[in-house]
Design a protein around this motif. Structure first.
Motif, PDB file in Angstrom:
ATOM      1  N   HIS A  77      40.431  37.916  52.149  1.00  0.00           N
ATOM      2  CA  HIS A  77      40.861  36.778  51.336  1.00  0.00           C
ATOM      3  C   HIS A  77      39.882  36.564  50.185  1.00  0.00           C
ATOM      4  O   HIS A  77      38.782  36.040  50.397  1.00  0.00           O
ATOM      5  CB  HIS A  77      40.939  35.516  52.199  1.00  0.00           C
ATOM      6  CG  HIS A  77      41.916  35.629  53.331  1.00  0.00           C
ATOM      7  ND1 HIS A  77      41.581  36.229  54.535  1.00  0.00           N
ATOM      8  CD2 HIS A  77      43.209  35.249  53.422  1.00  0.00           C
ATOM      9  CE1 HIS A  77      42.646  36.203  55.331  1.00  0.00           C
ATOM     10  NE2 HIS A  77      43.636  35.618  54.681  1.00  0.00           N
TER      11      HIS A  77
ATOM     12  N   TYR B 129      33.278  38.672  50.841  1.00  0.00           N
ATOM     13  CA  TYR B 129      33.980  39.870  51.310  1.00  0.00           C
ATOM     14  C   TYR B 129      33.254  40.505  52.486  1.00  0.00           C
ATOM     15  O   TYR B 129      33.869  40.874  53.492  1.00  0.00           O
ATOM     16  CB  TYR B 129      34.096  40.896  50.179  1.00  0.00           C
ATOM     17  CG  TYR B 129      35.079  40.526  49.093  1.00  0.00           C
ATOM     18  CD1 TYR B 129      36.344  40.032  49.393  1.00  0.00           C
ATOM     19  CD2 TYR B 129      34.756  40.680  47.749  1.00  0.00           C
ATOM     20  CE1 TYR B 129      37.245  39.700  48.391  1.00  0.00           C
ATOM     21  CE2 TYR B 129      35.656  40.359  46.742  1.00  0.00           C
ATOM     22  CZ  TYR B 129      36.897  39.870  47.077  1.00  0.00           C
ATOM     23  OH  TYR B 129      37.785  39.548  46.086  1.00  0.00           O
TER      24      TYR B 129
ATOM     25  N   GLN C 122      44.354  37.336  41.792  1.00  0.00           N
ATOM     26  CA  GLN C 122      43.765  37.744  43.061  1.00  0.00           C
ATOM     27  C   GLN C 122      43.204  39.163  42.971  1.00  0.00           C
ATOM     28  O   GLN C 122      42.098  39.442  43.439  1.00  0.00           O
ATOM     29  CB  GLN C 122      44.825  37.647  44.157  1.00  0.00           C
ATOM     30  CG  GLN C 122      44.281  37.609  45.579  1.00  0.00           C
ATOM     31  CD  GLN C 122      45.387  37.408  46.588  1.00  0.00           C
ATOM     32  OE1 GLN C 122      46.527  37.818  46.377  1.00  0.00           O
ATOM     33  NE2 GLN C 122      45.064  36.770  47.703  1.00  0.00           N
TER      34      GLN C 122
ATOM     35  N   VAL D 289      44.005  42.948  51.671  1.00  0.00           N
ATOM     36  CA  VAL D 289      44.478  41.665  51.149  1.00  0.00           C
ATOM     37  C   VAL D 289      45.960  41.490  51.444  1.00  0.00           C
ATOM     38  O   VAL D 289      46.413  40.428  51.895  1.00  0.00           O
ATOM     39  CB  VAL D 289      44.206  41.550  49.631  1.00  0.00           C
ATOM     40  CG1 VAL D 289      44.862  40.297  49.061  1.00  0.00           C
ATOM     41  CG2 VAL D 289      42.701  41.523  49.361  1.00  0.00           C
TER      42      VAL D 289
END
Length: 310
Positions: A274, A151, A113, A268
């Motif tokens: 996300h 984003y 991530q 995040v």
């Protein structure tokens, strides 16, 4: 000298990188040595690999573990889990990263991530700042189905903007609607303007079409040419279009990156941002992944994980 594996350019667009043995990097005093656990290529990097310049060591988005702290005492200590944005060389087992381009990761964010954050996330944050106060404003974003688009859409929508996005297919737009997009279209000409701000990243015929969607006094921010077709603007068409338009060029670069990475990590970790990751694969699959990324077969980000190289 310690040896390691890294990916280097081949000059072959069908297989842009290959493994090679190299010397483990020796950090500068203000750099930490990171054992890379995951990295994320960017589509712009795939273009550079078609005709790589001599000495190119690709890789700007990494996450991993600090194994040697910076000699000048700055930055995280040994054992810290971090995300980083080095100037190059991240597609390797180890990377030297300036401490001003690192952020420490909390337990809740894994390397995969985190690796998806740097270039696309920093670009989205800085685009948002360049656009100014977006609350209540209408924004059009082209080329929205990549990492930056996801984003930016989520951040701008959360800030109160009404964001319309342009994607190639309906399936690519579904996630953007979930992230807060007000409308999805598949051609710039279909967008229902006028817009206060246009963010244009595809070039070619899309930029003049997007420019025509601006409200009087609006701003077009040009930040890419993903379609790889040069832009042609007819000055007389411009005069006949929106009044008082401003066209700005934007480039995300400019260290330090650490503060923006820290912001992205905080968002995040708080469930407010996300990362959209369309593919996770072992770094043995990097060459194939780069081709798929270049040919727009991956939505959002692709992340490669390191491990034993067979």
């Amino acid at each position: 000298m310690h040896r390691m594996q890294r990916l280097i350019p081949t000059g072959n667009p069908a297989r842009p990188v290959a493994f090679a043995e190299d010397v483990q990097p020796v950090p500068q005093p203000d750099e930490a040595l990171i054992r890379v656990e995951a990295f994320a290529p960017n589509r712009g990097e795939t273009f550079l690999l078609e005709r790589p310049r001599p000495g190119l060591l690709p890789g700007k988005d990494v996450a991993g573990l600090v194994v040697q702290a910076a000699a000048d005492g700055s930055g995280p200590q040994i054992g810290a889990r971090v995300v980083g944005h080095p100037p190059q060389g991240g597609w390797a087992e180890y990377a030297a990263v300036p401490t001003h381009s690192l952020a420490v990761l909390p337990d809740g964010i894994g390397a995969v991530q985190a690796a998806a954050l740097p270039l696309a996330g920093i670009t989205a944050l800085r685009l948002l700042r360049t656009a100014g106060g977006v609350t209540g404003r209408r924004i059009l974003l082209t080329g929205a189905s990549g990492g930056v688009g996801h984003y930016f859409t989520e951040l701008a929508a959360a800030a109160g903007a009404e964001v319309s996005v342009v994607t190639a297919t309906p399936s690519r737009g579904e996630r953007l609607l979930e992230l807060g997009a007000a409308a999805v279209v598949h051609e710039v000409t279909e967008a229902q303007g006028p817009f206060d701000v246009v963010l244009e990243s595809t070039g070619g015929a899309d930029l003049p079409a997007a420019l025509s969607k601006l409200a009087p006094g609006g701003t077009l921010i040009w930040f890419g040419q993903a379609g790889r077709t040069p832009v042609t603007l007819d000055f007389f068409d411009l005069l006949a279009g929106c009044e008082g338009a401003t066209i700005r060029h934007f480039h995300y670069a400019g260290a330090p990156y650490g503060p923006d990475l820290t912001t992205l990590v905080r968002l995040v970790n708080g469930g407010r941002l996300h990362p959209e990751i369309g593919r996770v694969a072992d770094w043995e699959q990097t060459a194939r992944t780069l081709v798929d990324l270049r040919e727009r077969r991956i939505r959002g980000k692709a992340v490669l994980t390191t491990g034993s190289v067979r």
